[in-house]
Write an enzyme that holds these catalytic residues in place. Structure first.
Site, PDB file in Angstrom:
ATOM      1  CD  GLU A  27      -1.811   2.137   2.183  1.00 10.65           C
ATOM      2  OE1 GLU A  27      -1.647   3.301   1.745  1.00 10.65           O
ATOM      3  OE2 GLU A  27      -1.808   1.851   3.380  1.00 10.65           O
ATOM      4  CB  CYS A  72      -2.197   6.175   3.326  1.00 11.10           C
ATOM      5  SG  CYS A  72      -0.900   5.418   4.296  1.00 11.10           S
TER       6      CYS A  72
END
Length: 566
Positions: free
Chosen positions: A307, A341
């Site tokens: 990720e 994120c």
């Protein structure tokens, strides 16, 4: 007693305790949790910064030689002070860790899923109870989080990752063949990977650091964990909790230090079986390329789960609730200094709605937003993580002043004299392709493009879809159901986590599995069965109960009443 004997002695089928999300504590004035947190913070501030080392096979080890470095983890809001010191890994330490992990693997993989689940369920209870405020204090001082941000990350999400991992492991083992021919029993054996998993975790979420090695390990693998230097103290605490919960020596090796040295050494081993990564897109690309070059030496094709970055959006329709948009965007863009994120970093608003309703309220609210030390209960933001991040963020802000296509309408100031502080900054641009609309900044910077009021909604959606190479999170704000449905369809590939009338941040384990595609990662959804199944190599097992008495099939038996051949 050997592990195999222990497994064989257990009979019957167990059932997990009820798995549910850990409740949040809210730290209201006078609450017990606030008192305990205050004590934990005081203890952490008063202690001498401990010296941490790599832990291999349960033992602290250091690189050999005279030129051993001694580094430190600084407090982001007061960078002259240290939370801990550490001696980083070298290639020799990593090779020793690989050898030790492979020795530990056989016994760990031979344990039942119940035994492995038990370790992580106990760790979750320890994190929820006696270690909760130690975790939160470590995250606040070491990673620059406010009380609430520490609670939702350091404590709650870590607990949820560990508990739900046990649940998803059970779900995977229940994926058995639905059919059995007469006299046959078919089974699926979900084996751990052959080798070790390398886990590389980021600074911004301690829970991610807890999850990256754990999700592979709970399925029977062994892992080498390289935590981020700016989350080292908290990561060491996580490792301590796992050891107290009964994790055997060598199952997870704790290896702080230089990421490149770690990766070059781990990825060069023939026993490398998987990479579990969270971090920047550029680093992930480099790791993937290295794995590709090394393919001929590996025993198996490695699993790659990652990720990475995001350029997350808020898309506002003219039927949206303006006040809700303002407050959601402040939370989405500026919580944890925009270092999530999933942080909101670009927004699209009808130009007239922006000028008359949203911009004035957004600027007013930001003018009263407090920035301070993590233990300041009134602070909404603290400092960004380190000087490298500060310099990158401030460079983007400074370039706006020289641009004819963008202007700063809120914030824009920064100061690193004591801590790495950056004001929540809003940029308004006339160019939907301006650099801060396209590039990840990873800081408290939001860029707004006021789109023409007569621009077709479908064209706005396509603009959002085509602007970024990332596809992590995004939100649409609207009351009009047709507008919502059109956005959901048009932006189906633009975000792995899509929110309707909510901010682009805040996924919860067990509710919104997290991950994105395009250059945001492999979208294997952390905290879900989709992620855990990447760490097993299924084996189909067929057992025949009735022995054969001939090699011939029925169609081969000769019947004298029929012709010899068809």
């Amino acid at each position: 007693m050997k592990a195999s004997r222990l497994v064989a002695s257990w009979a019957g089928r167990s059932k997990l305790p009820k798995i549910a999300n850990e409740p949040f504590l809210h730290y209201a004035p006078g609450s017990p949790e606030k008192y305990l947190l205050r004590e934990a913070l005081a203890d952490l501030k008063e202690q001498e910064p401990p010296l941490l080392r790599c832990i291999v096979g349960g033992e602290q080890i250091s690189p050999s030689g005279k030129d051993v470095q001694r580094l430190r983890q600084a407090l982001p809001h007061d960078h002259a002070k240290s939370l801990c010191e550490y001696i980083p890994l070298d290639a020799g330490v990593v090779r020793t860790a690989i050898s030790n992990a492979l020795k530990a693997k056989r016994a760990w993989a031979a344990l039942s899923q119940d035994d492995r689940n038990s370790v992580f369920l106990k760790a979750a209870d320890l994190a929820a109870g006696p270690y909760r405020q130690q975790i939160n204090a470590a995250v606040m001082l070491g990673q620059g989080k406010t009380i609430w941000q520490a609670e939702i990350d350091g404590a709650v999400e870590t607990i949820d990752f560990w508990r739900f991992a046990a649940r998803w492991a059970e779900v995977i083992h229940e994926m058995q063949p639905p059919e059995n021919s007469p006299g046959v029993w078919n089974r699926m054996d979900f084996r751990p990977l052959e080798g070790f998993v390398a886990a590389i975790s980021p600074f911004n979420f301690l829970a991610i650091g807890a999850n990256l090695p754990s999700s592979a390990v709970i399925m029977g693998n062994v892992a080498l964990w390289k935590p981020a230097e700016n989350s080292l103290y908290g990561s060491h605490l996580i490792y301590t909790i796992l050891r107290e919960a009964g994790l055997p020596d060598g199952v997870i090796q704790f290896l702080p230090g230089d990421g490149k040295t770690f990766a070059d050494t781990a990825l060069a081993s023939e026993h490398f079986a998987g990479l579990h990564f969270t971090g920047s897109t550029s680093v992930f690309n480099e790791l993937w390329q290295t794995i590709g070059r090394n393919l001929p030496r590996y025993r198996s094709y490695p699993r790659i789960v990652g990720e990475t970055g995001g350029k997350n959006f808020h898309l506002v329709h003219r039927t949206a609730d303006p006040a809700h948009v303002v407050y959601s965007t402040i939370r989405g863009a500026f919580e944890y200094q925009g270092q999530k994120c999933s942080a909101t970093s670009r927004m699209y608003v009808p130009a007239d709605m922006w000028a008359q309703e949203i911009k004035p309220d957004l600027v007013r609210e930001l003018s009263g937003l407090q920035i301070g030390a993590p233990n300041d209960s009134n602070a909404f933001m603290t400092a960004v993580i380190n000087e490298r991040a500060f310099d990158r963020i401030s460079a983007y802000i400074s370039r706006v002043e020289a641009s004819s296509k963008a202007k700063i309408i809120a914030g824009g100031h920064y100061d690193k004299s004591k801590g790495y502080f950056v004001e929540p900054t809003v940029i308004e641009t006339s160019d939907p392709k301006y650099e801060t609309m396209e590039e990840e900044i990873f800081g408290p910077v939001l860029t707004v493009y006021p789109y023409p009021p007569d621009m077709r909604w479908s064209d706005v959606i396509e603009l959002v879809n085509s602007t970024s190479t990332y596809a992590l999170t995004g939100s649409v704000f609207a009351k009009d159901r047709y507008a919502i449905e059109t956005a959901c369809t048009g932006l189906r590939d633009a975000a792995g986590n899509f929110y309707i009338n909510d901010k682009s941040t805040g996924s919860i384990v067990g509710q919104q599995p997290f991950g994105g595609s395009r250059h945001s990662g492999t979208n294997d959804k952390s905290g879900s069965a989709s992620n855990l199944i990447r760490w097993v190599s299924p084996r189909a097992v067929k057992e025949l109960f009735v022995p054969l008495r001939s090699y011939k099939y029925a169609s081969m038996v000769k019947d004298p009443r029929e012709e010899e051949n068809i």
